[in-house]
Design a protein around this motif. Structure first.
Motif, PDB file in Angstrom:
ATOM      1  N   GLY A 127      47.728  53.207  37.795  1.00  0.00           N
ATOM      2  CA  GLY A 127      47.358  52.729  39.134  1.00  0.00           C
ATOM      3  C   GLY A 127      45.915  53.028  39.514  1.00  0.00           C
ATOM      4  O   GLY A 127      45.144  52.110  39.852  1.00  0.00           O
ATOM      5  N   PRO A 128      45.518  54.295  39.461  1.00  0.00           N
ATOM      6  CA  PRO A 128      44.123  54.610  39.817  1.00  0.00           C
ATOM      7  C   PRO A 128      43.102  53.981  38.870  1.00  0.00           C
ATOM      8  O   PRO A 128      42.066  53.475  39.306  1.00  0.00           O
ATOM      9  CB  PRO A 128      44.082  56.137  39.712  1.00  0.00           C
ATOM     10  N   VAL A 129      43.401  53.990  37.563  1.00  0.00           N
ATOM     11  CA  VAL A 129      42.420  53.519  36.583  1.00  0.00           C
ATOM     12  C   VAL A 129      42.238  52.007  36.632  1.00  0.00           C
ATOM     13  O   VAL A 129      41.128  51.492  36.465  1.00  0.00           O
ATOM     14  CB  VAL A 129      42.830  53.981  35.164  1.00  0.00           C
ATOM     15  N   VAL A 130      43.333  51.277  36.892  1.00  0.00           N
ATOM     16  CA  VAL A 130      43.242  49.816  36.912  1.00  0.00           C
ATOM     17  C   VAL A 130      42.391  49.310  38.072  1.00  0.00           C
ATOM     18  O   VAL A 130      41.963  48.152  38.072  1.00  0.00           O
ATOM     19  CB  VAL A 130      44.658  49.191  36.966  1.00  0.00           C
ATOM     20  N   ASN A 131      42.134  50.164  39.057  1.00  0.00           N
ATOM     21  CA  ASN A 131      41.312  49.751  40.198  1.00  0.00           C
ATOM     22  C   ASN A 131      39.902  49.337  39.794  1.00  0.00           C
ATOM     23  O   ASN A 131      39.267  48.540  40.487  1.00  0.00           O
ATOM     24  CB  ASN A 131      41.229  50.869  41.235  1.00  0.00           C
ATOM     25  N   ALA A 132      39.412  49.848  38.677  1.00  0.00           N
ATOM     26  CA  ALA A 132      38.095  49.417  38.200  1.00  0.00           C
ATOM     27  C   ALA A 132      38.118  47.931  37.868  1.00  0.00           C
ATOM     28  O   ALA A 132      37.197  47.180  38.215  1.00  0.00           O
ATOM     29  CB  ALA A 132      37.692  50.227  36.973  1.00  0.00           C
ATOM     30  N   SER A 133      39.190  47.489  37.214  1.00  0.00           N
ATOM     31  CA  SER A 133      39.312  46.087  36.827  1.00  0.00           C
ATOM     32  C   SER A 133      39.511  45.177  38.032  1.00  0.00           C
ATOM     33  O   SER A 133      38.895  44.108  38.129  1.00  0.00           O
ATOM     34  CB  SER A 133      40.486  45.916  35.855  1.00  0.00           C
ATOM     35  N   THR A 134      40.376  45.602  38.966  1.00  0.00           N
ATOM     36  CA  THR A 134      40.640  44.761  40.132  1.00  0.00           C
ATOM     37  C   THR A 134      39.423  44.678  41.048  1.00  0.00           C
ATOM     38  O   THR A 134      39.175  43.633  41.667  1.00  0.00           O
ATOM     39  CB  THR A 134      41.853  45.298  40.910  1.00  0.00           C
ATOM     40  N   THR A 135      38.657  45.752  41.134  1.00  0.00           N
ATOM     41  CA  THR A 135      37.425  45.719  41.932  1.00  0.00           C
ATOM     42  C   THR A 135      36.428  44.737  41.323  1.00  0.00           C
ATOM     43  O   THR A 135      35.762  43.981  42.034  1.00  0.00           O
ATOM     44  CB  THR A 135      36.792  47.119  42.027  1.00  0.00           C
ATOM     45  N   ALA A 136      36.336  44.730  40.004  1.00  0.00           N
ATOM     46  CA  ALA A 136      35.438  43.785  39.322  1.00  0.00           C
ATOM     47  C   ALA A 136      35.879  42.349  39.565  1.00  0.00           C
ATOM     48  O   ALA A 136      35.048  41.459  39.805  1.00  0.00           O
ATOM     49  CB  ALA A 136      35.416  44.088  37.828  1.00  0.00           C
ATOM     50  N   MET A 137      37.182  42.092  39.501  1.00  0.00           N
ATOM     51  CA  MET A 137      37.703  40.755  39.759  1.00  0.00           C
ATOM     52  C   MET A 137      37.305  40.279  41.152  1.00  0.00           C
ATOM     53  O   MET A 137      36.816  39.157  41.327  1.00  0.00           O
ATOM     54  CB  MET A 137      39.235  40.765  39.641  1.00  0.00           C
ATOM     55  N   ALA A 138      37.539  41.127  42.134  1.00  0.00           N
ATOM     56  CA  ALA A 138      37.245  40.758  43.522  1.00  0.00           C
ATOM     57  C   ALA A 138      35.748  40.572  43.750  1.00  0.00           C
ATOM     58  O   ALA A 138      35.314  39.624  44.413  1.00  0.00           O
ATOM     59  CB  ALA A 138      37.793  41.828  44.466  1.00  0.00           C
ATOM     60  N   ALA A 139      34.937  41.475  43.199  1.00  0.00           N
ATOM     61  CA  ALA A 139      33.493  41.412  43.402  1.00  0.00           C
ATOM     62  C   ALA A 139      32.891  40.151  42.797  1.00  0.00           C
ATOM     63  O   ALA A 139      31.971  39.548  43.369  1.00  0.00           O
ATOM     64  CB  ALA A 139      32.830  42.649  42.791  1.00  0.00           C
ATOM     65  N   SER A 140      33.412  39.730  41.639  1.00  0.00           N
ATOM     66  CA  SER A 140      32.862  38.548  40.972  1.00  0.00           C
ATOM     67  C   SER A 140      33.038  37.290  41.811  1.00  0.00           C
ATOM     68  O   SER A 140      32.253  36.344  41.701  1.00  0.00           O
ATOM     69  CB  SER A 140      33.537  38.348  39.610  1.00  0.00           C
ATOM     70  N   VAL A 141      34.059  37.279  42.669  1.00  0.00           N
ATOM     71  CA  VAL A 141      34.288  36.140  43.554  1.00  0.00           C
ATOM     72  C   VAL A 141      33.583  36.331  44.895  1.00  0.00           C
ATOM     73  O   VAL A 141      32.987  35.394  45.441  1.00  0.00           O
ATOM     74  CB  VAL A 141      35.802  35.923  43.787  1.00  0.00           C
ATOM     75  N   ALA A 142      33.630  37.549  45.427  1.00  0.00           N
ATOM     76  CA  ALA A 142      33.075  37.827  46.757  1.00  0.00           C
ATOM     77  C   ALA A 142      31.596  37.468  46.856  1.00  0.00           C
ATOM     78  O   ALA A 142      31.161  36.859  47.841  1.00  0.00           O
ATOM     79  CB  ALA A 142      33.280  39.304  47.114  1.00  0.00           C
ATOM     80  N   VAL A 143      30.821  37.827  45.856  1.00  0.00           N
ATOM     81  CA  VAL A 143      29.369  37.611  45.927  1.00  0.00           C
ATOM     82  C   VAL A 143      29.000  36.132  45.951  1.00  0.00           C
ATOM     83  O   VAL A 143      27.883  35.778  46.348  1.00  0.00           O
ATOM     84  CB  VAL A 143      28.646  38.309  44.751  1.00  0.00           C
ATOM     85  N   LEU A 144      29.922  35.271  45.552  1.00  0.00           N
ATOM     86  CA  LEU A 144      29.629  33.839  45.524  1.00  0.00           C
ATOM     87  C   LEU A 144      29.747  33.180  46.891  1.00  0.00           C
ATOM     88  O   LEU A 144      29.414  32.006  47.042  1.00  0.00           O
ATOM     89  CB  LEU A 144      30.575  33.135  44.541  1.00  0.00           C
ATOM     90  N   GLY A 145      30.230  33.951  47.870  1.00  0.00           N
ATOM     91  CA  GLY A 145      30.391  33.382  49.203  1.00  0.00           C
ATOM     92  C   GLY A 145      29.352  33.835  50.203  1.00  0.00           C
ATOM     93  O   GLY A 145      29.467  33.547  51.398  1.00  0.00           O
ATOM     94  N   PHE A 146      28.325  34.534  49.714  1.00  0.00           N
ATOM     95  CA  PHE A 146      27.261  35.022  50.594  1.00  0.00           C
ATOM     96  C   PHE A 146      25.904  34.553  50.057  1.00  0.00           C
ATOM     97  O   PHE A 146      25.756  34.286  48.873  1.00  0.00           O
ATOM     98  CB  PHE A 146      27.293  36.551  50.684  1.00  0.00           C
TER      99      PHE A 146
END
Length: 214
Positions: A127-146
């Motif tokens: 659970g704690p370790v997989v957060n690195a991957s999920t944060t990367a997934m979200a960030a790769s999309v988030a930056v495209l909307g600003f």
């Protein structure tokens, strides 16, 4: 079958397997605070549940990789590579966690209680370790909307930002011992899981619109 329909059907089946995997385990599962005796006893009595969970998890990983392939094709470089690496990291971590559960269920009565507890604790830290991957997934999309050249709608960018921040905060579960912030506990599984479902749904909705336009 169109790519749009395939994307939707795949993610619905994947979500179904994800929910089924947790239903298969039942509610009285051991956690990071369980003793070795309790862990061995649970796997001895519920080995089929653990193996069913691991079986369902394999299809979750398969579905996520298909999802990653379709969605990443709609993202610009280098975001697509960050996104697909994040999904791969999640899928791989989930596989490791699942095969540990299946391994513990194979012959639990012969495992020393101390060994069983240590092995189970390793799986709980997915659970704690997989957060690195999920944060990367979200960030790769988030930056495209600003910025000036937006390629995703603002609602998806903000949803991705909220999800990414929550996942980054979730890394504190590495230091947790019990309760809400226990590794593999409520914050990881329920809060993060619920937000993850919502975020994936948002990404699929956007991707289906892009595929329809194409």
């Amino acid at each position: 079958m169109t790519a749009k329909k395939f994307l939707l059907i795949n993610i619905l089946i994947t979500a179904g397997f994800y929910v089924f995997s947790f239903i298969a385990l039942g509610s009285a599962v051991p956690n990071i605070g369980s003793t070795g005796v309790e862990i061995v006893a649970w796997f001895t009595e519920n080995g089929s549940r653990a193996r069913t969970y691991a079986w369902a998890s394999t299809f979750v990983s398969l579905g996520l990789m298909i999802f990653a392939g379709q969605v990443s094709a709609l993202l610009p470089s280098p975001n697509r590579y960050v996104f697909i690496a994040g999904v791969f990291g999640f899928a791989l971590t989930a596989q490791v966690q699942a095969w540990i559960w299946a391994g513990l269920a194979y012959s639990p009565s012969g495992a020393p209680v101390g060994t069983a507890r240590a092995i189970f604790a390793i799986a709980a830290f997915w659970g704690p370790v997989v957060n690195a991957s999920t944060t990367a997934m979200a960030a790769s999309v988030a930056v495209l909307g600003f910025g000036e050249h937006k390629t995703v709608p603002s609602w998806l960018a903000w949803l991705s930002l909220v999800f990414g921040i929550e996942q980054a905060i979730e890394t504190i579960t590495i230091f947790g011992h019990s309760g809400f912030i226990a590794p593999g506990g409520t914050m990881n599984v329920y809060l993060g899981g619920a937000l993850g479902f919502i975020w994936v749904g948002g990404v699929v909705r956007w991707a289906m619109q892009k595929l329809e336009e194409a």
